[in-house]
Structure formats: structure tokens, C-alpha cells
Design a protein around this motif. Structure first.
Motif, PDB file in Angstrom:
ATOM      1  N   GLU C  68     -14.797  16.871  -5.553  1.00  0.00           N
ATOM      2  CA  GLU C  68     -14.797  15.928  -4.440  1.00  0.00           C
ATOM      3  C   GLU C  68     -14.407  14.552  -4.950  1.00  0.00           C
ATOM      4  O   GLU C  68     -14.804  14.161  -6.040  1.00  0.00           O
ATOM      5  N   HIS C  69     -13.618  13.839  -4.185  1.00  0.00           N
ATOM      6  CA  HIS C  69     -13.254  12.473  -4.540  1.00  0.00           C
ATOM      7  C   HIS C  69     -13.803  11.510  -3.502  1.00  0.00           C
ATOM      8  O   HIS C  69     -14.355  11.934  -2.498  1.00  0.00           O
ATOM      9  N   ARG C  70     -13.625  10.237  -3.735  1.00  0.00           N
ATOM     10  CA  ARG C  70     -14.202   9.249  -2.838  1.00  0.00           C
ATOM     11  C   ARG C  70     -13.139   8.511  -2.024  1.00  0.00           C
ATOM     12  O   ARG C  70     -13.413   7.494  -1.400  1.00  0.00           O
ATOM     13  N   CYS C  71     -11.907   8.999  -2.045  1.00  0.00           N
ATOM     14  CA  CYS C  71     -10.837   8.275  -1.363  1.00  0.00           C
ATOM     15  C   CYS C  71     -10.816   8.612   0.121  1.00  0.00           C
ATOM     16  O   CYS C  71     -10.669   9.765   0.496  1.00  0.00           O
ATOM     17  N   THR C  72     -10.951   7.579   0.952  1.00  0.00           N
ATOM     18  CA  THR C  72     -10.966   7.795   2.393  1.00  0.00           C
ATOM     19  C   THR C  72      -9.580   7.661   2.995  1.00  0.00           C
ATOM     20  O   THR C  72      -9.405   7.845   4.177  1.00  0.00           O
ATOM     21  N   GLY C  73      -8.622   7.275   2.176  1.00  0.00           N
ATOM     22  CA  GLY C  73      -7.265   7.121   2.693  1.00  0.00           C
ATOM     23  C   GLY C  73      -7.057   5.807   3.429  1.00  0.00           C
ATOM     24  O   GLY C  73      -6.219   5.711   4.319  1.00  0.00           O
ATOM     25  N   CYS C  74      -7.801   4.771   3.050  1.00  0.00           N
ATOM     26  CA  CYS C  74      -7.705   3.504   3.777  1.00  0.00           C
ATOM     27  C   CYS C  74      -6.451   2.721   3.407  1.00  0.00           C
ATOM     28  O   CYS C  74      -6.120   1.744   4.055  1.00  0.00           O
ATOM     29  N   SER C  75      -5.762   3.103   2.326  1.00  0.00           N
ATOM     30  CA  SER C  75      -4.497   2.493   1.913  1.00  0.00           C
ATOM     31  C   SER C  75      -4.628   1.053   1.429  1.00  0.00           C
ATOM     32  O   SER C  75      -3.632   0.344   1.332  1.00  0.00           O
ATOM     33  N   ALA C  76      -5.835   0.623   1.139  1.00  0.00           N
ATOM     34  CA  ALA C  76      -6.001  -0.746   0.634  1.00  0.00           C
ATOM     35  C   ALA C  76      -5.273  -0.922  -0.693  1.00  0.00           C
ATOM     36  O   ALA C  76      -4.663  -1.960  -0.956  1.00  0.00           O
ATOM     37  N   CYS C  77      -5.314   0.116  -1.536  1.00  0.00           N
ATOM     38  CA  CYS C  77      -4.644   0.034  -2.836  1.00  0.00           C
ATOM     39  C   CYS C  77      -3.147  -0.017  -2.661  1.00  0.00           C
ATOM     40  O   CYS C  77      -2.444  -0.731  -3.365  1.00  0.00           O
ATOM     41  N   GLU C  78      -2.647   0.743  -1.677  1.00  0.00           N
ATOM     42  CA  GLU C  78      -1.212   0.765  -1.433  1.00  0.00           C
ATOM     43  C   GLU C  78      -0.723  -0.630  -1.045  1.00  0.00           C
ATOM     44  O   GLU C  78       0.345  -1.069  -1.459  1.00  0.00           O
ATOM     45  N   VAL C  79      -1.548  -1.322  -0.234  1.00  0.00           N
ATOM     46  CA  VAL C  79      -1.181  -2.668   0.195  1.00  0.00           C
ATOM     47  C   VAL C  79      -1.284  -3.644  -0.974  1.00  0.00           C
ATOM     48  O   VAL C  79      -0.446  -4.530  -1.139  1.00  0.00           O
ATOM     49  N   ALA C  80      -2.313  -3.444  -1.792  1.00  0.00           N
ATOM     50  CA  ALA C  80      -2.545  -4.388  -2.884  1.00  0.00           C
ATOM     51  C   ALA C  80      -1.505  -4.255  -3.983  1.00  0.00           C
ATOM     52  O   ALA C  80      -1.253  -5.201  -4.719  1.00  0.00           O
ATOM     53  N   CYS C  81      -0.890  -3.089  -4.108  1.00  0.00           N
ATOM     54  CA  CYS C  81       0.010  -2.854  -5.239  1.00  0.00           C
ATOM     55  C   CYS C  81       1.287  -3.674  -5.097  1.00  0.00           C
ATOM     56  O   CYS C  81       1.961  -3.606  -4.077  1.00  0.00           O
ATOM     57  N   PRO C  82       1.612  -4.434  -6.102  1.00  0.00           N
ATOM     58  CA  PRO C  82       2.809  -5.273  -6.003  1.00  0.00           C
ATOM     59  C   PRO C  82       4.111  -4.510  -6.172  1.00  0.00           C
ATOM     60  O   PRO C  82       5.166  -5.025  -5.830  1.00  0.00           O
ATOM     61  N   ASN C  83       4.072  -3.299  -6.725  1.00  0.00           N
ATOM     62  CA  ASN C  83       5.314  -2.608  -7.060  1.00  0.00           C
ATOM     63  C   ASN C  83       5.550  -1.353  -6.242  1.00  0.00           C
ATOM     64  O   ASN C  83       6.493  -0.644  -6.489  1.00  0.00           O
ATOM     65  N   GLY C  84       4.658  -1.054  -5.311  1.00  0.00           N
ATOM     66  CA  GLY C  84       4.808   0.189  -4.564  1.00  0.00           C
ATOM     67  C   GLY C  84       4.594   1.409  -5.410  1.00  0.00           C
ATOM     68  O   GLY C  84       5.259   2.425  -5.236  1.00  0.00           O
ATOM     69  N   SER C  85       3.673   1.342  -6.350  1.00  0.00           N
ATOM     70  CA  SER C  85       3.440   2.493  -7.217  1.00  0.00           C
ATOM     71  C   SER C  85       2.573   3.531  -6.539  1.00  0.00           C
ATOM     72  O   SER C  85       2.520   4.663  -6.996  1.00  0.00           O
ATOM     73  N   ILE C  86       1.841   3.129  -5.501  1.00  0.00           N
ATOM     74  CA  ILE C  86       0.915   4.073  -4.871  1.00  0.00           C
ATOM     75  C   ILE C  86       1.419   4.370  -3.459  1.00  0.00           C
ATOM     76  O   ILE C  86       1.796   3.480  -2.713  1.00  0.00           O
ATOM     77  N   GLU C  87       1.442   5.654  -3.156  1.00  0.00           N
ATOM     78  CA  GLU C  87       1.783   6.062  -1.793  1.00  0.00           C
ATOM     79  C   GLU C  87       0.701   7.017  -1.350  1.00  0.00           C
ATOM     80  O   GLU C  87       0.452   8.026  -2.013  1.00  0.00           O
ATOM     81  N   ILE C  88       0.064   6.723  -0.232  1.00  0.00           N
ATOM     82  CA  ILE C  88      -0.968   7.643   0.245  1.00  0.00           C
ATOM     83  C   ILE C  88      -0.468   8.305   1.519  1.00  0.00           C
ATOM     84  O   ILE C  88      -0.102   7.643   2.484  1.00  0.00           O
ATOM     85  N   ILE C  89      -0.405   9.607   1.466  1.00  0.00           N
ATOM     86  CA  ILE C  89       0.028  10.364   2.645  1.00  0.00           C
ATOM     87  C   ILE C  89      -1.232  10.962   3.260  1.00  0.00           C
ATOM     88  O   ILE C  89      -1.962  11.704   2.597  1.00  0.00           O
ATOM     89  N   TRP C  90      -1.518  10.555   4.481  1.00  0.00           N
ATOM     90  CA  TRP C  90      -2.762  11.015   5.090  1.00  0.00           C
ATOM     91  C   TRP C  90      -2.473  11.671   6.433  1.00  0.00           C
ATOM     92  O   TRP C  90      -1.408  11.541   7.004  1.00  0.00           O
TER      93      TRP C  90
END
Lengths: 377, 358, 163
Positions: C68-90
Motif C-alpha cells: 500500500e502507498h500513501r499517494c492520493t493522486g493530488c498532483s501537488a508534486c507534479e505542479v511543484a516540479c520545475p522540469n515536468g519529471s513527474i506525471e500522475i495518471i489518475w
């Protein structure tokens, strides 16, 4: 009798001709991808034309689409040897715009790490300076001492070079519990090693011959070309931002602005060596007096700067670094301009190096301490 | 003390007994050539390894320690790599001179080691003008460097070659003069006789102060002559990228590289022969017991011990000092080494006239 | 005249002293080389190599023993990332227990090739689902291998994270 001889063909043969040499972009001592087009007469340099742009990454343009929190990490990639100081410049500019007063603890920690960064940068410079002049051993000795600083950074900030430890409003995390002990160990260690630097290079007659009287830059030239940092101060240009426009803890600590008057390579060398002693003094004064408190001032999640123009100067290891933000009230700047010290320091090269030998150019370049990503951005 | 003359003569006698005189002589020569070529390669490989290791220890590193025991096979691997590399020739290079240069350098280096007496009787070419011959032949190497720099059609190489020319022509004088000082003391130019004169004490001890001064002058001047740091201006890696051999790759580069290291050995060997008693063991006055123990060590070992000591000193210089600039280099020769050498020569002459030497 | 001769020899002696001083430093280090050598024999000391706690090697999504992980898919990290390294598909899926439609992550895509290890995503994450791993051996033979899916197959959201 001899002047009666027909010397015309001989003089024709002996007339020298100037020629071009392309130094760089791939050259061991241009410290990155700098290309110098040299006009040489034998070994004597007649003209130096620096060509830059080989490592241009348009950081200023990238900043225009990034939020103020994201901009900070890009400044790591400019002058990577004084990354923490660059970070601080952006953070200070943002804090100044938002009129945030950062806690005392943040100021002290920032200042200590600033000085450690400066020391690390100067250690690397010292090693490379020796290597450029042919004493390769100094390179490894410089790196050995820099390693201790890198360990301190890695433990506290999480990275060795591109640390990104500052955030607008404070620091990313609190310092590591070992930070003070490690820093004190380092200061004690480096105080025994710094005299060895002098013994190995500064007192060496060959080194003295290679640097003394070479690459003279007058105070007027330094002011006219905007040469700052230890290179400018070696010519007597009092330009230390830490003294002129103090920030952080610098108004409270006791340190000397290193000023020399000779303006030659050896003065620039000596200025950096003396600056290392001053940095050690600043660290010693602050390391035991880190006040308790928060490591961040409260800031909004999304930082929006008020409309206006903001400028912040800091003193990096290479000189006066400026951040100029024009904000239109959005979460990213309308335009952001970095005033990098390396750029001004590079273009005085032609003035300084003319008339000296090819081998001197290497010495002059290493005493100006160029970091190419800083110049190209 | 084992005399290699018996061994060498028995081989000669064996060959002459088996074949006709002409064939035997030819075979002898072939044998000598093969031995020296092998020696040349081995010396180069060993010295490159030693240099890298010693320099690493100076610099608080470990150096090559992966290939073979403690990294000893590293240079062999490097040599194999160089053998397999593509020999690149630059466009518009003067092909003949470009290809000739490495051989001239190798030839000069190889000729000089043929005179080195490794032990009693173990010397390929013992002529009565030994020292003069060495001084003459060792400066042939500069022709190779000049050719390499000129023919490469590269400005860096050309600058390096021109520097080398100026440097070797100047420093040749000091090498000659410092050796001449010693010739005054030894009274002979033949290397085997020079060693014989040191049976009762090495010249650096017997020759009082002038010999010591001459030793250091010789060392300085000859380091400059073989283009080693701190006088490595023709290569000056931080200024000229690689100097005269910028455009060489593969095996041709290896020739330059090997010659540099073998030259280092030659210089150390001559210093050993002239100043440090060659293969003579170390004797201390009338201490018969001590001297007997010293005699127990084979002379060839003595020779290599002394040579390695001198080589270590040369490495110590190289890994400590910054490089000089070309005008400072010439100033050092003409304003310091030359006058000192002349003074030393006069001083020694007086010493010899008064009969105060050994 | 004598003055000049005196100066000449003084200059030579001072130069020799300076040179010997320098040689004393290198001599000291080679004599104590055993103690002073700072080289770490890296691939050999892998077992004992200890990275600092805060070392930033790569972004990892934490999973517990029940996958189990703790990621709710809120995409806060995706927004915070300056380089677009994170993509969350929910996607919105039906929760088997409550029957309500809920936001869940399908794939947490992480482009290591673009990441600058700036730590902003970790700071942005409200549920502490991601952290910086200590692995630094990222070399691969193909660039596509640097695009990673961080959530393990079949992993679910940990209970009680969203409250």
C-alpha cells in the motif's frame, strides 16, 4: 662594415607574422567550453577574443515560466561552485519583495554555508591554479580539503554540488545535528592545511616567477570593466558586497575586506588565499552562536510578488552577483536578469593579457577563476 | 664481484666455435639488438607504472591497482590498447616527416642506453669517448621533436617543437659542462674506467663540494633536456594540450611516450655512473665487515638501486614544481646554470691542480 | 660589484630554499601515504558505503508491507516540479467497500532523465507518500529505462491517508 652587407632578403625571412590560434572550446585550461581566438606573434599574445555561448541554457528565459520556488534550483546550475550563494540571492530578492523578515537562525546558517561554499570554491580554484601552472599535485590537495566541505553539505543539504538548500523564506530543512561538529572539525583541519598551500605554491620561486608582475590590471580597468570579487579587490577596487551592501549576518560579524594594490596574478592569488582565512574567521564567530528558532518564515504556498522591480546583490566566490526581478504580480517573474560576475571578469581578459606570453594567459585565466556556466547561463 | 665479461665472452666463443666468423658476428649483433630492444620496452613499461604509482602516492591517491597484482599489468594493457588504436594521420601533414619523427626519437633514446654499463662487463658499447658520445647522441632526440612539431600541421605542435628546440640547444651546454667538471676529476671519458676510478669512493663523496654542485646542475639540466616536468614546456599540457605530439595516436604516440621514459632512465643511469659510482657497492672507509656485507649485494642490483633513487628524485621534482615559462627557462640556463657551471669548472680545475681530489 | 655578486648568490639560495620547502610537503605526504590516502575504492566498498540520510538520489514512492502507498493522486508534486519529471495518471474508480467514486492513481510516472533532485516534490507532498531514495547508480544503456513507474503493480492507497 657589417651595415654595408645586403641584409634585405634576410630581414624578409626574419619578419614575423601574426597568426591565429583557436584555444578551446575543448582545451584543458579554459575551464569549460570557452573559446578564445588568440592572435599570436611567436609566443606573445596580441589580441584575445573570447567567444562564449557553448553552454548557454537560457536559464533567464526558463525562469520566466517557473514559480519563484522553482527558480531557486536553476541558479544552482549557473555558478555551480557558489551555488548556495546564488540560491540565497534569489531568496533574498523574493523576501525583499514580500517584505518577509527571516528568523535569525536562518540568517546565521545561511551565512555559515555561504562561507563554506566560498571556501570550497577557493580550494578548487587553488588546486586548478596549480594544475594550470603545471603543479598537478596541488589539484589533489585542494580536492582533499574540499571533500570535507562537500560531506558537510551532503549531510545537511542532501547534495554535494547543486544543493538547493534555500527556499524563499528560509531553508529547506533544519541543519543536521552533526553540522556544527563537522564544521568545527573542518575549520580545525583546514587551519593546519592552509599554511601548506602557501608552502607548496605561494613560496615556490617558480610559481612566484610565473605570477608576479604578470597580467597587470589597474584599478581603473577593474572599475571600468566591472571586475568584482577577489580579482577586482586585488587591483584595489573595494567592491565586497558583504561590506558595501550587507545582507545576512555580515553586518554583525567581524571580518576584513581583503584589498591589494598590485593588481597582478600574484595579488589575485594572494587575495583569494587571504579571503579563505577571513572565511574561516567568519565561520568561527558564527558556528557556536546559532540561535534557536524556526528554520523558515511562514510563506504562502503560491508566492506572488507585488508589481515592481527588485534587485538583490550578493558576493559570490567570483564577485558581485545580482538578481533583477521585474514582476507583474504573477506567480512567475515577467523578466529575470542575473548579473553574473564571471561575464564581466571574462571580457577584461583582452585588456589584461595583451603583450604577455601564451603561458601567461593560462595563469591569468586561472587567477580570474572563470566558471563557464556562470558566464553563459 | 661477478664479472660479466666471462659470460659475454663464453657466449661469443660459443658462437664463434659454431659458425663462421662473419655469421657469428652478425649473430652477436642480432643478439645484442634483441636484448636492448627488449630492455627498452621493459624499461618503458616498468617506468610508466612506477611513475603513475609514485605520482599517485604523492597526490594521496592509489594509482593503477586493478590489472594484475597491484596494477602491475596496467601498462601492458595500455600498450596493447595503443597497439590496437587507429593510427590517425592529419590532412596536409608532411607524411614522410610525420612518420619519421617517432623513429628518430626512439633511435636516439636507444643508442644512448647501449653505452650504459649495467655491471662489470655488461655493456654493449664501451668506447673511450663514452661521455662525449652520450652528450652528442642524446641531443639527436630534438630532431625528432622538431620534425614531429613541424610536420603535424598543427599550431600547438609547432609552438611545442620550437620551444623544445630552444630549450635543448641551451641546456645541452649545461649538461656538457657539468659532465666536463667530472671528467676533470676522473681523467677519462670512458664509462667503464670512470666507474673503476670510484672503487675507493663515489665521486659525489670524493669530489668535495664541486661534485655535489655538478650533480645537481647535471640533474637540472638533463631533466630540462629530456623535457620532463618542471621543464615539460614542449608538451605543456595546460597550455598546448599535448605539444609536439598533439596529432599522434596509437603506436606512434607510444613511441614518443616510451622514449620519454627511457630517456629518464638514461639520465639517471649516467648520473649514477658518473657521480654515484655506477655498479660499485657502497663502502665506508675502513669498516671491513660493513664493506663485505655491501659487496655481497650483486653489482647489477646496486646499479638499479642507485638509478631508481635518482629517478625517484626526478619524480619528486616533477610532482612538486610548477612549470616554467619559456623565457624564464632560458633565463635559468643562461643566467644561472651556465655561470655556475663555469665557476664550478674553474673551481674543480684548481682542486685537481692542487691534487686534492680522491 | 660585490653587492651584486652577493645578491646573485642570495637569490639562488633563497630559490633553492623555496623549492626544498615545497618538496618537504610532497615528501611528507608520500612518507605518510598509507595513512593519508583518501581514495575510496568505490565498486569494492559498495557493502560498507553508507549514504547520508538526506542524500538525494532519486524519487521513490513508499510502499508498506501490504503493498500500500500513501499517494492520493493530488498532483501537488507534479505542479511543484520545475522540469515536468513527474506525471500522475489518475482515474475515478469505485471503491469496493463504500461504493463511492474516488480519485485513485493509475500510474505514477517518474522521468529520472529530467529530474534535477531539487527536492521540491517531497516538500510539496501533503501525505509524505514520496521521498528521496539513496540509490545513485542510475546509468542505463537505453534512455527509455529512465522513465519509471513508481507505484508497484496491484498497490493500493493506504487506509486513513485521506482523512
Amino acid at each position: 662594415m657589417s651595415d654595408q652587407l645586403d641584409l634585405a632578403p634576410a630581414t624578409d625571412l626574419l619578419t614575423s607574422q601574426e597568426y591565429f590560434v583557436n584555444m578551446g572550446p575543448q582545451h584543458p585550461s579554459t575551464h569549460g567550453v570557452l573559446r578564445l581566438v588568440l592572435t599570436i606573434d611567436g609566443e606573445i599574445i596580441r589580441k584575445v577574443e573570447p567567444h562564449i555561448g557553448y553552454i548557454h541554457r537560457s536559464i533567464e528565459k526558463m525562469c520566466e515560466k517557473d514559480t519563484y520556488r522553482q527558480i531557486v534550483h536553476l541558479t544552482d546550475r549557473m555558478d555551480y561552485l557558489s551555488c548556495h550563494i546564488n540560491n540565497e540571492a534569489v531568496c533574498l530578492a523574493v523576501e525583499q519583495a514580500l517584505q518577509i523578515e527571516v528568523p535569525e537562525r536562518v540568517k546565521v546558517i545561511r551565512t555559515i554555508i555561504d562561507e563554506l561554499t566560498r571556501l570550497a570554491s577557493h580550494q578548487l580554484w587553488w588546486g586548478v591554479m596549480g594544475m594550470d601552472l603545471g603543479a598537478i599535485t596541488s589539484f589533489l590537495y585542494g580536492f582533499r580539503d574540499r571533500e570535507m566541505i562537500n560531506d558537510i553539505f551532503e549531510e545537511t543539504c542532501g547534495a554535494r554540488l547543486t544543493m538547493n538548500y534555500n527556499v524563499p523564506g528560509g531553508l529547506m530543512f533544519d541543519i543536521h545535528p552533526n553540522f556544527q561538529k563537522r564544521t568545527k572539525d573542518f575549520v580545525a583541519h583546514f587551519k593546519t592545511k592552509l599554511p601548506e598551500y602557501d608552502q607548496l605554491l605561494s613560496d615556490n620561486p617558480i610559481f612566484r616567477a610565473r605570477t608576479e608582475g604578470i597580467g597587470y590590471m589597474s584599478k581603473e580597468d577593474a572599475v571600468a570593466y566591472g571586475v568584482t570579487g577577489p580579482s577586482g579587490r586585488a587591483s584595489g577596487f573595494a567592491c565586497d558586497v558583504r561590506k558595501r551592501h550587507p545582507y545576512g549576518m555580515y553586518p554583525q560579524v567581524d571580518f576584513k575586506e581583503v584589498l591589494m594594490t598590485d593588481g597582478d596574478c600574484f595579488a589575485r592569488y594572494k587575495a583569494r588565499i587571504l579571503e579563505m582565512w577571513e572565511s574561516l574567521r567568519i565561520i568561527e564567530q558564527l558556528i557556536d552562536n546559532i540561535p534557536e528558532g524556526d528554520f523558515q518564515a511562514p510563506t504562502k504556498q503560491v508566492i506572488k510578488l507585488p508589481k515592481g522591480e527588485f534587485y538583490q546583490r550578493v558576493e559570490t566566490a567570483r564577485g558581485d552577483f545580482g538578481v533583477y526581478i521585474i514582476s507583474d504580480g504573477n506567480k512567475s517573474p515577467y523578466r529575470l536578469k542575473f548579473r553574473s560576475p564571471g561575464f564581466s571578469n571574462l571580457f577584461v581578459l583582452d585588456k589584461v593579457a595583451r603583450g604577455s606570453k601564451l603561458a601567461d594567459l593560462v595563469a591569468i585565466m586561472s587567477t580570474f577563476d572563470y566558471v563557464m556556466p556562470d558566464i553563459d547561463r | 664481484m661477478y664479472d660479466f665479461t666471462t659470460l659475454v665472452q663464453s657466449i661469443g666463443n660459443f658462437l664463434h666455435g659454431q659458425f663462421s666468423p662473419g655469421v657469428a658476428t652478425a649473430l652477436e649483433w642480432t643478439l645484442v639488438i634483441l636484448v636492448y630492444l627488449a630492455l627498452y620496452a621493459i624499461l618503458g613499461l616498468v617506468l610508466v607504472y612506477v611513475e603513475r604509482r609514485v605520482c599517485a602516492f604523492f597526490q594521496l591517491r592509489l594509482g593503477p591497482n586493478r590489472v594484475g597484482w597491484a596494477g602491475t599489468a596496467q601498462t601492458v594493457a595500455d600498450a596493447l590498447k595503443l597497439l590496437l588504436k587507429e593510427p590517425v594521420t592529419v590532412n596536409k601533414a608532411d607524411k614522410l616527416l610525420y612518420n619519421l619523427a617517432p623513429f628518430i626519437i626512439t633511435l636516439a633514446a636507444l643508442t644512448v642506453i647501449s653505452l650504459v654499463p649495467f655491471a662489470k662487463g655488461l655493456q654493449a658499447f664501451d668506447i673511450n669517448i663514452g661521455l662525449l658520445f652520450i652528450v652528442a647522441v642524446s641531443s639527436l632526440g630534438v630532431v625528432g621533436i622538431l620534425l614531429a612539431g613541424w610536420s603535424s600541421n598543427n599550431k600547438y605542435a609547432l609552438i611545442g617543437a620550437m620551444r623544445s628546440g630552444a630549450q635543448i640547444v641551451s641546456y645541452e651546454l649545461s649538461v656538457g659542462l657539468s659532465l666536463l667538471t667530472m671528467v676533470l676529476l676522473t681523467g677519462t671519458l670512458q664509462l667503464s674506467t670512470i666507474i673503476e676510478t670510484q672503487a675507493n669512493g663515489w665521486w659525489i663523496f670524493k669530489g668535495h663540494v664541486p661534485a655535489i654542485i655538478a650533480f645537481f646542475l647535471y640533474l637540472t639540466a638533463s631533466i630540462a633536456e629530456i623535457n620532463r616536468g618542471p621543464f615539460d614546456l614542449p608538451e605543456a599540457e595546460s597550455e598546448l594540450t599535448a605539444g609536439f605530439h598533439t596529432e599522434y595516436s596509437g603506436l606512434k604516440f607510444a613511441f614518443f611516450f616510451l622514449a620519454e621514459f627511457v630517456n629518464m632512465f638514461t639520465v639517471a643511469a649516467i648520473a649514477t655512473t658518473v657521480f654515484l659510482g655506477g655498479w660499485m657497492p657502497f663502502h665506508l672507509g675502513d669498516w671491513a665487515g660493513f664493506n663485505a656485507v655491501m659487496d655481497f649485494v650483486p653489482p647489477i642490483l646496486w646499479f638499479f638501486l642507485k638509478v631508481s633513487a635518482v629517478i625517484f628524485l626526478m619524480m619528486w621534482f616533477k610532482w612538486t614544481f610548477p612549470r616554467l615559462r619559456i623565457d624564464q627557462l632560458l633565463k635559468l640556463e643562461w643566467k644561472y646554470l651556465m655561470p655556475l657551471n663555469l665557476m664550478n669548472l674553474v673551481f674543480t680545475a684548481i682542486l685537481v691542480y692542487l691534487g686534492w681530489h680522491g | 660589484m660585490f653587492r651584486a655578486i652577493y645578491e646573485y648568490f642570495k637569490e639562488i639560495l633563497l630559490a633553492i630554499r623555496g623549492l626544498i620547502n615545497g618538496m618537504r610537503i610532497t615528501g611528507k605526504y608520500i612518507a605518510h601515504a598509507r595513512k593519508e590516502i583518501i581514495t575510496q575504492e568505490y565498486p569494492d566498498n559498495r557493502d560498507t558505503l553508507q549514504m547520508f540520510d538526506r542524500f538525494r538520489g532519486e524519487v521513490v514512492l513508499l510502499h508498506n508491507e501490504n503493498n500500500e502507498h500513501r499517494c492520493t493522486g493530488c498532483s501537488a508534486c507534479e505542479v511543484a516540479c520545475p522540469n515536468g519529471s513527474i506525471e500522475i495518471i489518475w482515474a475515478r474508480r469505485e471503491d469496493p467497500e463504500t461504493g463511492k467514486k474516488k480519485k485513485q492513481i493509475e500510474t505514477f510516472v517518474y522521468h529520472l532523465s529530467m529530474c534535477t533532485m531539487c527536492n521540491l516534490c517531497i516538500l510539496a507532498c501533503p501525505t509524505d507518500a514520496i521521498k528521496m531514495g539513496h540509490d545513485f547508480e542510475h546509468a542505463v544503456f537505453d534512455r527509455s529505462q529512465l522513465t519509471k513507474v513508481l507505484n508497484r503493480p496491484g498497490s493500493k492507497l493506504e487506509k486513513g491517508v485521506e482523512e
